[in-house]
Design an enzyme around this catalytic site. Structure first.
Site, PDB file in Angstrom:
ATOM      1  N   PHE A   1       0.948  -1.072  -0.228  1.00 19.29           N
ATOM      2  CA  PHE A   1      -0.042  -0.139   0.130  1.00 19.29           C
ATOM      3  C   PHE A   1       0.872   1.291   0.084  1.00 19.29           C
ATOM      4  CE2 PHE A   1      -1.944  -3.414   2.598  1.00 19.29           C
ATOM      5  CZ  PHE A   1      -2.889  -3.719   1.686  1.00 19.29           C
TER       6      PHE A   1
ATOM      7  N   THR B   1     -10.194  -9.824 -10.360  1.00 16.80           N
ATOM      8  CA  THR B   1      -9.332  -9.099  -9.290  1.00 16.80           C
ATOM      9  C   THR B   1      -9.551  -7.848  -9.153  1.00 16.80           C
ATOM     10  OG1 THR B   1      -7.407  -9.002 -11.150  1.00 16.80           O
ATOM     11  CG2 THR B   1      -7.476 -11.180  -9.804  1.00 16.80           C
TER      12      THR B   1
ATOM     13  N   GLY C   1      -6.352   2.615 -14.437  1.00 12.55           N
ATOM     14  CA  GLY C   1      -5.780   2.327 -12.905  1.00 12.55           C
ATOM     15  C   GLY C   1      -7.007   2.459 -11.824  1.00 12.55           C
TER      16      GLY C   1
ATOM     17  N   GLU D   1      -5.582   3.250  -6.245  1.00 15.36           N
ATOM     18  CA  GLU D   1      -5.626   4.461  -5.732  1.00 15.36           C
ATOM     19  C   GLU D   1      -7.219   4.810  -5.363  1.00 15.36           C
ATOM     20  OE1 GLU D   1      -2.580   5.044  -4.605  1.00 15.36           O
ATOM     21  OE2 GLU D   1      -1.873   3.752  -6.201  1.00 15.36           O
TER      22      GLU D   1
END
Lengths: 710, 207, 328
Positions: free
Chosen positions: A235, A606, A674, A677
């Site tokens: 993380f 996933t 992406g 985050e």
């Protein structure tokens, strides 16, 4: 068996290894003669070590070495250079203490038990100086961070919000949070002679670690072999090479034996970064019909005295909403704490809590629906860079999330909806995070039997990198996923960036994409077919025809010039439904819907898990997580897993991820933006806003624990 | 076997303590100076003391019997990971605060990090490595893969060992009960809801 | 962890003898607390007396009620049919504590001896009169959010962390102990002590005494019971406030008998006798519950960071009473 397609819900390719205990994490490699290292932490918070008594430790059974600032063999790369600002902690290089818990000795022994015991026998006397760990006490000592990135930003007029008909001006506080990956940070170092070293370490970027260790020990990078095949979460805590990693390499060199150094959970609170305590001031000014005329966002966060880190909290206010006037300001307060580090959704997670809470306050003041307010200030261009978005489907996120959670059930008047004995409420929080793409290489090799092996020196800290890469390769090559292996976490593989900033699929996925495309073209050429043919090809036959035992190629991939003409972000809208108990103040997140525009989704299964996992992290940020200092002693009082509360299973009920799943046309050949985050950014605000809707209580200090609601 | 091991009140304990305190065996034994030097160089006294500080331990791990002599400070977790090289059981906190080290001791799920290995004398330990039968995965392992009940995988062994025990305990009446009785296993990646789904599937297969 | 002598005595006599022979000798049962403290250096034993093989694990009906062997695990107690049937409050309290894995290890006796979770107690570099008498109390002017409201002293404001003990206090349990001088019984309320000037002493056990069993007297509290634990996350966390309630209601909803005890507020499980006295004979109404909750707070004293408990405690009592009486 058929090939898989990008977007298929493929089960994790390393799943079997992980459910059988067969996945080897960095501390689990068996090396002959392995010795165990344990760090001894300083017990003062500022000053220096005057003398140390290590006799008892050295005499303790099984002890091989006690390394201190007084006897350190040194690290060649630690040359003091007065022209350079101090960056990073150089363990044992000098006697200065910058924070409580800073290691003052490394004890190495034949067993973990012996090393731990001997470490407890090390004694030190200190010169103690006045220290500062108290953020609130030092609030007036904030300074503007170094570097152009953190300069004041003004668009239009500064503080224009103050003159608007409707004004919100509030402060929001988020405490220090700890990454706390499940795996303890660990490094095994083993030298081969005095110019080659192999390192097994918890790393998000083996190439970066290789470079750091090579620099520190004056070695050729190729003589430093870094392995990090399985990483038990990170993380952000393994984005850089930490001092203890260098120390373990140093100890192994000294002893000419492999050394394993594992941090304790308690040590991880000071030695591997944290999301820094941050106070943000938001000023919002709007017309009476809800059009923003000014946004001011100021952030002040803690950093270390020995190294500067800035939590990039305010960026989000420059571009997420349309406003003719916007200004932002950063400040940091250097304190006697371990240096912070980027933690999942760095900057934006913090910033969106403040901005999205303030927006909710504005909606309430305007008696306006929070979604309507967001739509009213929607931007079709990036107002900060004055560029078009490469893609933006945030409106769709609003619509689909509202529908899914049942937004129409949200009471317009807070504190009025009851479900049984519980108060119920709904909230929304939005987020954005830059969509990046770095330079990456991938090697594709096909064996004569048609099986494919792909290598790239990327990492997998949990998102399922190998699974995503396998899907891309399977789709492009037309080879079934089961016949493809993807290898990562090894510095000898083709270069790839550190796994961070939600960019792995964009960067490495593009390299795999390009390598597969190039591979295919070469094979078509070998087969005498047109390069851009879409006809099926029998690779095995082609290889056989040319008598090739295998065929391989490596391809480099990076962002195009055209991409620079666009502003690229992933966007998310999180919807929360909470229950709050009116007597005990307990908060239950009953439902959480995360709707995401992250471009094309490569690995559906996933990716969903990653989104849900980010939401769990957001629940922790909103409700439970806080690292607490005792400022008299400069030490954490809850530096462990029992008292620093990350969410447990019982905290989690119904969480759902919804993907817009439309490819971004410019960022990369796959169209993926992406999600790592964005999965967390906005969640805390959604929950805080839902708590307000349920109770009428606006909590501006995280975490929202029961005491704040009774 | 158990009877032999049960009464481990060693009358020599107190004298051994004294011996350890003296720390040097060499002073008590007549030796030539050269031998003393060699003994010291090789840390013989330390090695002898070390051996005398060890305690016999017999236990079965995943059906394999072990007869060991170990430092009584070694936890069951460290015995498994560092000496038996069964690294499937993980260390996440070493203080019973995360559940990554969960194994079964005589069928009950426990935190192996808080269990001194010697106290497991005569017990049957099952770790994640002992759950599957050859290539055939345990249904819980299959369900974890199917429902993606993990990401980084570090808590997974503990989650699965805990989940297998949970089903046996019958704590699977509803999602809420599963969640409550799986709360001793922290997952920082946040795979909780998928873990619950995996457990529900196994429970439904069995009923 | 320092080196220690490990012994495994054959019977209770040998165990007690073995303990008395060592200066820093400790009984080891489940280890969930002791092994943790050894790792942190909070206790530094010279000798560990492993009592796990002693025959003290039975849970059996005896003339005076139900006897819980000192080595019965928390799980065995919580799941025992007699406990579930006759002492459901105990089962609820046990399952509110720790985690299933820890409850499979932790024992009845060990739970009674569980030491405080005060951070100053666990951190060797900070003062703590409980760990190092005379060193001072770090919590008094420090981080005291988790700390006591009742019965504290200026030497120590720590709280007892056990959930099980809160229920045992409410149920008037009796502790059976054996020492070199023979056997004796200790009323549960007298087992744990307040810190006073000797916060290093958690309880009234004499040196070398071994807990043999805990007896639960016959109980009428089989139906209207509740254990409510308010904490910073939904599970696997220590209590901010916990409340054990047992009500014996007649058909008209009048309170024939009641037991109330609170956790997270004192150096020992905090029995709320005045509130019980108030409620006995009254009807089970929200108004009476509210008054009982207020009565419970008499004499409460908060510190800098636990002021909220002054409100959370009565709220939790009220909610627990409402739940136990079926009013939610």
């Amino acid at each position: 068996m058929d090939k898989s397609l990008i977007g298929d819900p493929l089960s994790r390719v390393d799943g079997r290894l992980k459910v059988t205990g067969g996945a080897k994490y960095s501390g689990e490699w068996e090396l002959p003669g392995l010795a165990y290292g344990v760090l001894v932490p300083a017990t003062i918070t500022n000053g220096s070590v005057v003398s140390m008594d290590v006799k008892a430790a050295e005499r303790a059974p099984g002890v091989l070495a006690v390394i201190t600032p007084f006897n350190t063999p040194g690290v060649p790369g630690f040359k003091p250079d007065a022209s350079q600002p101090v960056r990073g902690l150089k363990l044992f290089n000098d006697k200065l203490i910058y924070f409580n818990g800073q290691p003052i000795a490394l004890v190495v022994a034949e067993s973990f038990e012996k090393a731990t015991h001997a470490a407890s026998l090390v004694k030190a006397s200190y010169q103690q100086d006045v220290f500062e760990t108290d953020f609130d006490k030092n609030r007036d000592k904030g300074v503007v961070p170094q570097g152009g990135k953190y300069k004041d930003y003004v668009r239009g007029e500064a503080d224009a919000y103050k003159k608007a008909p409707v004004v919100i001006e509030q402060e929001y506080r988020q405490p220090s949070e700890m990454h706390n990956p499940m795996e303890l940070h660990v490094t095994i170092a083993a030298w081969d002679g005095d110019d080659k070293v192999t390192v097994y370490t918890k790393s998000q970027g083996v190439i970066g670690t290789q470079r750091s260790i090579a620099n520190a020990f004056g070695l050729k990078p190729e003589n430093v072999q870094v392995n990090s095949r399985f990483v038990g979460g990170a993380f952000g805590s393994s984005l850089r090479t930490w001092p203890h990693e260098i120390a373990s390499v140093m100890a192994a060199k000294l002893l000419k034996r492999p050394v394993k150094l594992t941090l304790t959970r308690e040590q991880m609170f000071t030695l591997v970064g944290h999301r820094p305590l941050t106070i943000q001031k938001i000023g919002l000014g709007a017309t009476s019909d809800g059009k923003l005329v000014g946004i001011t966002h100021e952030s002040i966060s803690q950093t270390a005295v020995y190294e500067e880190f800035t939590e990039g909290s305010v960026n989000v206010s420059r571009f997420l909403y349309e406003s003719p006037n916007a200004n932002t300001r950063y400040k940091v307060i250097p304190l006697n704490v371990g240096v912070p580090a980027p933690m999942r959704g760095p900057g934006e997670a913090t910033g969106s809590f403040a901005l999205e809470s303030a927006l909710d306050e504005l909606a309430f003041a305007l008696k306006m629906d929070p979604i309507e307010l967001r739509l009213k200030n929607y931007t079709e261009r990036d107002p900060e860079r004055n560029l078009p978005w490469s893609s933006k489907y945030l409106k769709e996120c609003y619509t689909r999330g509202a529908e899914r959670i049942g937004w129409e059930n949200r009471p317009s008047k807070p504190g009025t909806l009851r479900e049984g004995e519980w108060l119920a409420g709904y909230g929304i929080g939005c987020g954005a995070f830059g969509a990046f793409r770095g330079r990456a290489l991938a090697k594709v090799r096909m064996m004569a039997d048609g099986t494919v092996n792909i290598q790239s020196a990327t990492s997998d800290i949990g998102p399922g990198t190998g699974t995503a890469m396998t899907l891309i390769a399977s789709d492009l090559l037309g080879v079934p996923a089961g016949r493809i292996t993807f290898e990562l976490g090894n510095s000898s593989f083709p270069t790839a960036p550190t796994q961070g900033g939600s960019s792995t699929v964009s960067s490495v996925g593009s390299a795999v994409h390009d390598a597969c495309m190039a591979f295919k073209q070469k094979m078509y050429a070998l087969a005498g077919m047109p390069e851009n043919s879409s006809d099926p090809i029998d690779y095995v036959a082609v290889l056989k025809q040319h008598n090739l035992p295998f065929f391989e190629l490596t391809e480099e991939s990076q962002s195009s010039q055209q991409a620079k003409n666009y502003s690229m972000y992933s966007f998310s809208a999180h919807f929360a439904k909470v229950h709050v108990h009116p007597l005990t103040g307990a908060v239950k997140v009953k439902r959480l819907i995360a709707v995401v525009d992250a471009g094309r989704i490569v690995s559906y299964k996933t990716a969903s898990s990653q989104m849900i996992g980010g939401a769990v992290g957001g629940i922790g940020m909103a409700l439970t997580e806080e690292a607490i200092f005792d400022h008299k002693y400069g030490r954490y009082v809850n530096g462990n897993f029992a008292d620093y509360h990350v969410p447990v299973n019982a905290d989690i009920q119904d969480i759902e991820a919804i993907f817009i799943d439309k490819p971004d046309p410019y960022i990369n050949p796959i169209g993926t933006k992406g999600i790592g985050e964005i999965s967390l950014i906005g969640v805390a605000a959604a929950i805080a806003n839902a708590v307000f809707n349920a109770t009428g209580k606006r909590v501006r200090e995280l975490p929202i624990t029961p005491d704040k609601l009774i | 076997m158990q009877n032999d091991l049960q009464n481990y009140e060693n009358p020599r304990d107190e004298s051994r303590r004294d011996f350890l305190k003296q720390s040097s065996l060499l002073s008590a034994i007549a030796l030539t100076p050269g031998a003393i030097r060699r003994a010291a160089e090789n840390k013989w006294d330390e090695k002898i003391a070390d051996e005398m500080g060890k305690v016999p331990l017999s236990l079965e791990v995943n059906g394999v019997p072990y007869n060991l002599k170990i430092d009584p400070r070694v936890t069951l977790l460290d015995l498994l990971r560092e000496q038996l090289h069964l690294t499937g059981s993980k260390k996440g906190c070493d203080r019973g605060q995360c559940g990554a080290c969960t194994v079964h001791a005589d069928g009950a799920r426990i935190n192996s990090c808080l269990s001194l290995a010697v106290t497991n004398d005569g017990k049957k330990i099952t770790t994640i490595e002992g759950l599957s039968r050859g290539d055939e995965l345990h249904p819980m392992q299959e369900a974890f893969i199917k429902h993606d009940g993990f990401q980084c995988g570090y808590c997974t062994s503990g989650q699965i060992m805990s989940a297998v025990a949970l089903v046996k305990e019958g704590r699977t009446q509803c999602a809420e009960q599963i969640s409550e009785f799986m709360s001793g296993n922290i997952c920082r990646c946040g795979a909780y809801s998928n873990i619950v789904k995996a457990i529900q599937e196994v429970k439904n297969q069995q009923s | 962890m320092n080196p220690f002598i490990y012994t495994r005595p054959a019977d209770t006599g040998a165990a007690i003898k073995s303990l008395s022979r060592g200066n820093q000798a400790f009984f080891l049962a489940g280890g969930t607390n002791l092994v943790d403290m050894m790792k942190m250096g909070v206790v530094v034993p010279e000798k560990i007396v492993d009592i796990n093989r002693l025959p003290l694990r039975n849970i059996e009906a005896v003339q005076s009620g139900l006897r819980l062997g000192a080595l019965a695990t928390n799980s065995e107690v919580a799941d025992h049919p007699d406990v579930l049937k006759n002492y459901p409050l105990l089962s609820l309290a046990i399952n509110a504590g720790a985690s299933p894995q820890l409850r499979n290890m932790a024992t009845v006796g060990g739970n009674l001896l569980q030491r405080t979770r005060c951070p100053y107690f666990f951190d060797l570099t900070m003062p703590c009169n409980k760990r190092a008498p005379g060193s001072g109390c770090g919590a008094l002017a420090g981080f005291n959010r988790m700390h006591a409201l009742f019965g504290a002293s200026d030497k120590c404001i720590a709280v007892n962390p056990s959930d099980m003990s809160v229920a045992l206090a409410a149920l008037d349990a009796v502790v059976h102990v054996r020492g070199a001088g023979g056997d004796r019984e200790i009323k549960f309320e007298d087992f744990h002590r307040l810190p006073g000037d000797e916060p290093q002493l958690d309880n009234t056990l004499a040196k070398g005494e071994l807990i043999m069993a805990v007896d639960l007297p016959p109980s009428a509290f089989t139906k209207h019971v509740h254990y409510l634990k308010v904490r910073d996350r939904s599970s696997y966390a220590f209590a901010l406030i916990s409340v054990a309630v047992a009500l014996d209601l007649d058909k008209d909803n009048n309170i024939k008998d009641v037991r109330l005890a609170m956790g997270g507020v004192a150096h020992k499980p905090w029995r709320l006798r005045a509130s019980e006295d108030f409620l006995k004979g009254r009807s089970a109404t929200e108004d009476n519950f509210k008054q009982a909750a207020q009565i419970a707070m008499q004499g409460a004293k908060a510190y800098q960071y636990n002021q909220f408990k002054l409100k959370l405690a009565p709220n939790t009592i009220l909610q627990a009473l409402k739940t136990a009486s079926g009013q939610v």
